[in-house]
Motif scaffolding. Structure first.
Motif, PDB file in Angstrom:
ATOM      1  N   LYS A  20       0.845  -1.204   0.000  1.00 30.76           N
ATOM      2  CA  LYS A  20       0.000   0.000   0.000  1.00 30.76           C
ATOM      3  C   LYS A  20       0.878   1.251   0.000  1.00 30.76           C
ATOM      4  CE  LYS A  20      -3.833  -2.099   2.492  1.00 30.76           C
ATOM      5  NZ  LYS A  20      -4.593  -2.109   3.752  1.00 30.76           N
ATOM      6  N   TYR A  21       1.959   1.232   0.775  1.00 27.23           N
ATOM      7  CA  TYR A  21       2.870   2.377   0.809  1.00 27.23           C
ATOM      8  C   TYR A  21       3.515   2.574  -0.564  1.00 27.23           C
ATOM      9  CZ  TYR A  21       2.751   1.428   5.865  1.00 27.23           C
ATOM     10  OH  TYR A  21       2.366   1.182   7.156  1.00 27.23           O
ATOM     11  N   ARG A  22       3.894   1.472  -1.177  1.00 29.49           N
ATOM     12  CA  ARG A  22       4.554   1.532  -2.475  1.00 29.49           C
ATOM     13  C   ARG A  22       3.632   2.131  -3.535  1.00 29.49           C
ATOM     14  NH1 ARG A  22       5.148  -0.964  -7.149  1.00 29.49           N
ATOM     15  NH2 ARG A  22       3.632  -2.601  -6.742  1.00 29.49           N
ATOM     16  N   LEU A  34       6.891   0.684  10.923  1.00 30.28           N
ATOM     17  CA  LEU A  34       8.303   0.389  10.672  1.00 30.28           C
ATOM     18  C   LEU A  34       8.501  -1.084  10.344  1.00 30.28           C
ATOM     19  CD1 LEU A  34      10.242   2.494  13.319  1.00 30.28           C
ATOM     20  CD2 LEU A  34      10.200   2.797  10.852  1.00 30.28           C
ATOM     21  N   GLU A  35       7.694  -1.944  10.959  1.00 27.41           N
ATOM     22  CA  GLU A  35       7.774  -3.378  10.675  1.00 27.41           C
ATOM     23  C   GLU A  35       7.452  -3.650   9.204  1.00 27.41           C
ATOM     24  OE1 GLU A  35       5.764  -7.640  12.015  1.00 27.41           O
ATOM     25  OE2 GLU A  35       5.050  -5.775  12.916  1.00 27.41           O
ATOM     26  N   ALA A  36       6.437  -2.973   8.686  1.00 25.27           N
ATOM     27  CA  ALA A  36       6.071  -3.141   7.275  1.00 25.27           C
ATOM     28  C   ALA A  36       7.169  -2.605   6.363  1.00 25.27           C
ATOM     29  CB  ALA A  36       4.749  -2.433   6.989  1.00 25.27           C
ATOM     30  N   ILE A  37       7.751  -1.475   6.723  1.00 25.95           N
ATOM     31  CA  ILE A  37       8.842  -0.899   5.922  1.00 25.95           C
ATOM     32  C   ILE A  37      10.036  -1.858   5.909  1.00 25.95           C
ATOM     33  CG2 ILE A  37      10.501   1.003   5.740  1.00 25.95           C
ATOM     34  CD1 ILE A  37       7.684   1.887   5.015  1.00 25.95           C
ATOM     35  N   THR A  55      12.086   4.441  -3.982  1.00 25.25           N
ATOM     36  CA  THR A  55      10.789   5.112  -4.135  1.00 25.25           C
ATOM     37  C   THR A  55      10.071   5.247  -2.798  1.00 25.25           C
ATOM     38  OG1 THR A  55      10.575   4.253  -6.384  1.00 25.25           O
ATOM     39  CG2 THR A  55       8.573   5.027  -5.318  1.00 25.25           C
ATOM     40  N   VAL A  56      10.017   4.162  -2.029  1.00 23.23           N
ATOM     41  CA  VAL A  56       9.325   4.213  -0.731  1.00 23.23           C
ATOM     42  C   VAL A  56      10.132   5.037   0.261  1.00 23.23           C
ATOM     43  CG1 VAL A  56       8.474   2.849   1.213  1.00 23.23           C
ATOM     44  CG2 VAL A  56       8.106   2.045  -1.116  1.00 23.23           C
ATOM     45  N   ALA A  57      11.439   4.921   0.234  1.00 22.78           N
ATOM     46  CA  ALA A  57      12.280   5.672   1.171  1.00 22.78           C
ATOM     47  C   ALA A  57      12.092   7.171   1.011  1.00 22.78           C
ATOM     48  CB  ALA A  57      13.745   5.303   0.970  1.00 22.78           C
ATOM     49  N   ARG A  58      11.878   7.616  -0.193  1.00 24.42           N
ATOM     50  CA  ARG A  58      11.681   9.056  -0.435  1.00 24.42           C
ATOM     51  C   ARG A  58      10.369   9.569   0.128  1.00 24.42           C
ATOM     52  NH1 ARG A  58      14.428   9.678  -6.311  1.00 24.42           N
ATOM     53  NH2 ARG A  58      16.553   9.646  -5.508  1.00 24.42           N
ATOM     54  N   LYS A  59       9.472   8.672   0.467  1.00 26.10           N
ATOM     55  CA  LYS A  59       8.185   9.055   1.054  1.00 26.10           C
ATOM     56  C   LYS A  59       8.254   9.113   2.581  1.00 26.10           C
ATOM     57  CE  LYS A  59       5.554   6.892  -2.673  1.00 26.10           C
ATOM     58  NZ  LYS A  59       4.513   5.905  -2.993  1.00 26.10           N
ATOM     59  N   LEU A  60       9.362   8.661   3.147  1.00 24.73           N
ATOM     60  CA  LEU A  60       9.496   8.583   4.597  1.00 24.73           C
ATOM     61  C   LEU A  60      10.118   9.857   5.165  1.00 24.73           C
ATOM     62  CD1 LEU A  60      10.923   4.957   4.875  1.00 24.73           C
ATOM     63  CD2 LEU A  60       8.572   5.686   5.292  1.00 24.73           C
ATOM     64  N   PRO A  61       9.740  10.217   6.391  1.00 23.59           N
ATOM     65  CA  PRO A  61      10.383  11.361   7.039  1.00 23.59           C
ATOM     66  C   PRO A  61      11.854  11.058   7.350  1.00 23.59           C
ATOM     67  CG  PRO A  61       8.412  10.649   8.251  1.00 23.59           C
ATOM     68  CD  PRO A  61       8.668   9.652   7.181  1.00 23.59           C
ATOM     69  N   GLU A  62      12.661  12.076   7.401  1.00 26.83           N
ATOM     70  CA  GLU A  62      14.100  11.941   7.654  1.00 26.83           C
ATOM     71  C   GLU A  62      14.382  11.231   8.985  1.00 26.83           C
ATOM     72  OE1 GLU A  62      18.016  12.115   6.781  1.00 26.83           O
ATOM     73  OE2 GLU A  62      16.443  12.865   5.454  1.00 26.83           O
ATOM     74  N   GLU A  63      13.519  11.429   9.982  1.00 29.10           N
ATOM     75  CA  GLU A  63      13.734  10.835  11.309  1.00 29.10           C
ATOM     76  C   GLU A  63      13.792   9.312  11.267  1.00 29.10           C
ATOM     77  OE1 GLU A  63      10.634  12.968  11.072  1.00 29.10           O
ATOM     78  OE2 GLU A  63      12.164  14.520  11.038  1.00 29.10           O
TER      79      GLU A  63
END
Length: 90
Positions: A20-22, A34-37, A55-63
């Motif tokens: 779904k995130y992808r 985080l488990e799903a990531i 692609t998914v990493a670019r959607k995540l906050p820097e933290e």
């Protein structure tokens, strides 16, 4: 064999969530697991699908990268392996 099937069942739900995130058209994910990531990045790494990781990493906050070293390692490794314009850092 039974343990392998149990492990697959445990990872199935996080992988579905990762999918779904992808597929999300949002530029930034605000609510995620985080488990799903981790599960999705692990599967993508094994399948050498580095584009999905980036692609998914670019959607995540820097933290997320500061808090979870493993996610950061998968992302950095994907950038190194794919090279080219898609691999420009965050």
């Amino acid at each position: 064999m039974i343990r392998e099937k149990q492990k697959e069942l445990c990872e199935l739900s996080p992988l579905q969530e990762f999918e779904k995130y992808r597929k999300s058209r949002k530029n930034q994910l605000t609510a995620f697991s985080l488990e799903a990531i981790r599960s999705g990045f692990k599967k993508a790494w094994i399948e050498r699908d580095y584009t999905t990781i980036i692609t998914v990493a670019r959607k995540l906050p820097e933290e997320v990268f500061q808090e979870d070293v493993l996610i950061g390692m998968w992302y950095d490794g994907a950038i190194i392996r794919i090279g080219g314009p898609l691999a420009a850092p965050l």
